[in-house]
Design an enzyme around this catalytic site. Structure first.
Site, mmCIF file in Angstrom:
data_model
loop_
_atom_site.group_PDB
_atom_site.id
_atom_site.type_symbol
_atom_site.label_atom_id
_atom_site.label_comp_id
_atom_site.label_asym_id
_atom_site.label_seq_id
_atom_site.Cartn_x
_atom_site.Cartn_y
_atom_site.Cartn_z
ATOM 1 N N LYS A 115 7.440 -24.597 -4.015
ATOM 2 C CA LYS A 115 6.922 -24.890 -5.287
ATOM 3 C C LYS A 115 7.573 -24.204 -6.352
ATOM 4 O O LYS A 115 7.805 -24.854 -7.433
ATOM 5 C CB LYS A 115 5.218 -24.719 -5.168
ATOM 6 C CG LYS A 115 4.576 -25.590 -4.191
ATOM 7 C CD LYS A 115 3.032 -25.241 -4.487
ATOM 8 C CE LYS A 115 2.192 -26.004 -3.662
ATOM 9 N NZ LYS A 115 2.190 -26.168 -2.284
ATOM 10 N N GLU A 199 -0.723 -19.521 -11.729
ATOM 11 C CA GLU A 199 -0.637 -20.463 -12.915
ATOM 12 C C GLU A 199 -1.980 -20.242 -13.447
ATOM 13 O O GLU A 199 -2.930 -20.118 -12.796
ATOM 14 C CB GLU A 199 -0.002 -21.916 -12.470
ATOM 15 C CG GLU A 199 -0.835 -22.376 -11.189
ATOM 16 C CD GLU A 199 -0.199 -23.846 -10.875
ATOM 17 O OE1 GLU A 199 0.942 -23.763 -11.078
ATOM 18 O OE2 GLU A 199 -0.995 -24.623 -10.281
ATOM 19 N N HIS A 234 -9.813 -28.548 -0.488
ATOM 20 C CA HIS A 234 -8.520 -28.700 -1.096
ATOM 21 C C HIS A 234 -7.743 -29.694 -0.369
ATOM 22 O O HIS A 234 -6.681 -30.047 -0.534
ATOM 23 C CB HIS A 234 -7.742 -27.401 -1.171
ATOM 24 C CG HIS A 234 -8.279 -26.274 -2.024
ATOM 25 N ND1 HIS A 234 -8.427 -26.453 -3.496
ATOM 26 C CD2 HIS A 234 -8.750 -25.128 -1.669
ATOM 27 C CE1 HIS A 234 -8.921 -25.544 -3.841
ATOM 28 N NE2 HIS A 234 -9.189 -24.584 -2.727
ATOM 29 N N ARG A 291 7.730 -37.290 1.674
ATOM 30 C CA ARG A 291 7.419 -38.011 3.013
ATOM 31 C C ARG A 291 6.479 -39.208 2.685
ATOM 32 O O ARG A 291 6.097 -39.290 1.492
ATOM 33 C CB ARG A 291 6.719 -37.128 4.053
ATOM 34 C CG ARG A 291 5.516 -36.491 3.509
ATOM 35 C CD ARG A 291 4.704 -35.883 4.442
ATOM 36 N NE ARG A 291 3.805 -34.748 3.830
ATOM 37 C CZ ARG A 291 2.615 -35.150 3.522
ATOM 38 N NH1 ARG A 291 2.383 -36.583 3.340
ATOM 39 N NH2 ARG A 291 1.754 -34.254 2.919
#
Length: 487
Positions: A115, A199, A234, A291
């Site tokens: 990330k 973040e 999540h 993918r």
């Protein structure tokens, strides 16, 4: 390309094989001892046993997979999703072995698989980012300084993975030390990399993702968006396309941003760019999945495009046969992931044998199971994907509810009752929801009430049928007036 080895199992292996067969391409299945009698093994033209049930000894063993490809004369490998699909070293070794990897280049997988590297790569392309830092953080004091600057709540995220692992929401500074340690430990355990970054936590976002396709001739298009906001732990459970809250202008803006993300890493094939959309309809780059996504069928339903076929054509060096202007949205599609989980017990896995397994006939069902099969403990608990389409969102939802009621699975608990709750809820029907749907709206007791009502109706109906048949089948006594009249 004459023969494809599918380096996966279950429903996605079958999904890829069906398209390959339609294109006249032979397929090779690989399987573990636990999957010896699985449908994907029987469907393929050839099948190779990899080893014992644990994925590290079978589906994740690169040497065994490549040996199977060599021994069967396969000239291409399709990784599906999960397992080795986002493993850059696997893609590199496939190329080195002289085989075609049906997916992006190793460089794109590496960049977008981290990330932090992904944020750095797309930063120069004008892609909106969630406020935070673009570097790994391990020191609590440094984390506290960052959090005070961007403001609580914050989100600690693993740099090397997803699926909710290594992710912690921190509401206040006094929670930071403990949550940092937990996130780092979990990230290291899950991904072998304890790097985390920080973040701003967007409290009530929609999870919107854009499907992209790119070829080796410089063409790249987006196939519109999917709304994947209904999640538990999540992880996505319900998806739909298009989103009910995105209009043409925002759709175009997000689609163009997704194409720029793909171009930033010289992407090839099918990929997905994920964004968070806040209450003010501001969107922020989240990550790119290099993918085929689990939820790709809803995109196929609204565009009429077979994404697996496009992956294969791109891998063969063909140019995309359509432009962005030629792509249109046709109706609406919704998808429910049917997991072997108990929605009444915090979605814990439910392992057992499928004593009854009857698919609905008026829906698309992508699955890899049959009646009598055991749901193994070694792999992801998803049994199937249930997909319906309609001319409108309301029609797609109505068809989904009928399909859920017609889908009979016994022997284990599944997320079908949860799906019925979602698609029946006012929040979903009005499109007034976000990624906190389960926390805000889900009521397990509502499922229990519904089950009791169904049981009560079934019992009354059974009693009625029994009484009616009893009256029809009871013969009068020979001496009775009724008997005499009938004679």
């Amino acid at each position: 390309m004459k023969k494809i080895l599918v380096a996966n199992r279950g429903e996605i292996a079958l999904r890829v094989m069906r398209t390959a067969r339609k294109m006249g391409i032979a397929t090779v299945a690989v399987y573990s001892e636990a999957d010896r009698n699985a449908p994907h093994v029987r469907f393929a033209d050839e099948a190779v046993l990899l080893g014992p049930a644990p994925s590290t000894e079978s589906y994740l063993n690169v040497d065994k997979v490549l040996r199977a490809a060599r021994d069967t004369g396969a000239d291409a490998v399709h990784p599906g999703y999960g397992f080795l699909s986002e493993n850059a070293e696997f893609a590199r070794r496939v190329d080195t072995a002289g085989l075609t990897f049906i997916g992006p280049r190793p460089h794109a997988i590496e960049v977008m698989g981290n990330k932090l590297a992904a944020k750095e790569t797309v930063g120069a392309y004008g892609i909106p980012m969630v406020p935070g830092v673009d570097e790994a953080v391990t020191d609590v004091e440094e984390a506290a300084s960052i959090a005070r600057r961007i403001g609580f709540p914050i989100l600690i995220k693993a740099a090397a993975g997803g699926g909710g692992k290594g992710m912690r929401v921190v509401e206040a500074e006094d929670e930071l030390d403990e949550q940092m340690k937990r996130a780092i430990s979990e990230a290291a355990s899950a991904f072998g990399d304890g790097s985390v970054f920080i973040e701003k936590y967007i409290a009530a976002p929609r999870h919107i993702e854009i499907q992209v396709l790119a070829d080796t001739h410089g063409n790249c298009v987006h196939l519109f968006e999917r709304d994947c906001s209904i999640q538990r732990r999540h992880q996505k459970v319900v998806e739909e396309a298009p989103s009910a809250v995105i209009g043409p202008a925002l759709r175009r803006q997000m689609g163009e941003a997704a194409v720029r993300v793909a171009q930033s890493c010289d992407y090839v094939g099918a990929g997905t760019v994920e964004f968070l959309l806040d209450a003010d309809q501001q969107f922020y780059f989240l990550e790119m999945n290099t993918r085929l996504q689990v939820e790709h069928p809803v995109t196929e339903m609204i565009t009429g495009i077979d994404l697996v076929e496009q992956q294969i054509r791109v891998a063969r060096g063909e140019a995309l046969a359509f432009t962005q202007d030629e792509l249109t949205i046709q109706g609406h599609a919704v998808e429910l992931r049917v997991y072997a989980e108990d929605p009444l017990n915090n979605f814990l896995p439910s392992i057992g044998t499928l004593s009854t397994y009857v698919r609905p006939t008026e829906a698309r069902v992508d699955d890899g199971f049959e009646e009598g099969m055991e749901v193994p403990i070694y792999y992801d608990p998803m049994i199937a994907k249930l997909i319906t389409q309609g001319a409108t969102r309301e029609e797609a939802i109505a068809r989904m509810l009928r399909a859920i009621d017609a889908y009979r699975i016994e022997g284990i608990e599944t997320t079908l009752p949860f799906g019925r709750f979602v698609f029946s809820s006012d929040a979903f029907r009005s499109a007034d929801f976000d990624t906190n749907f389960v926390k805000k709206h889900y009521q397990p007791e509502a499922i229990e009430r519904g089950d009791r009502q169904i049981e009560s109706v079934a019992a009354l109906f059974a009693a009625y049928i029994y009484d009616r048949r009893a009256r029809e089948l009871t013969a009068p006594h020979p001496a009775s007036v009724q008997w005499q009249r009938r004679r």
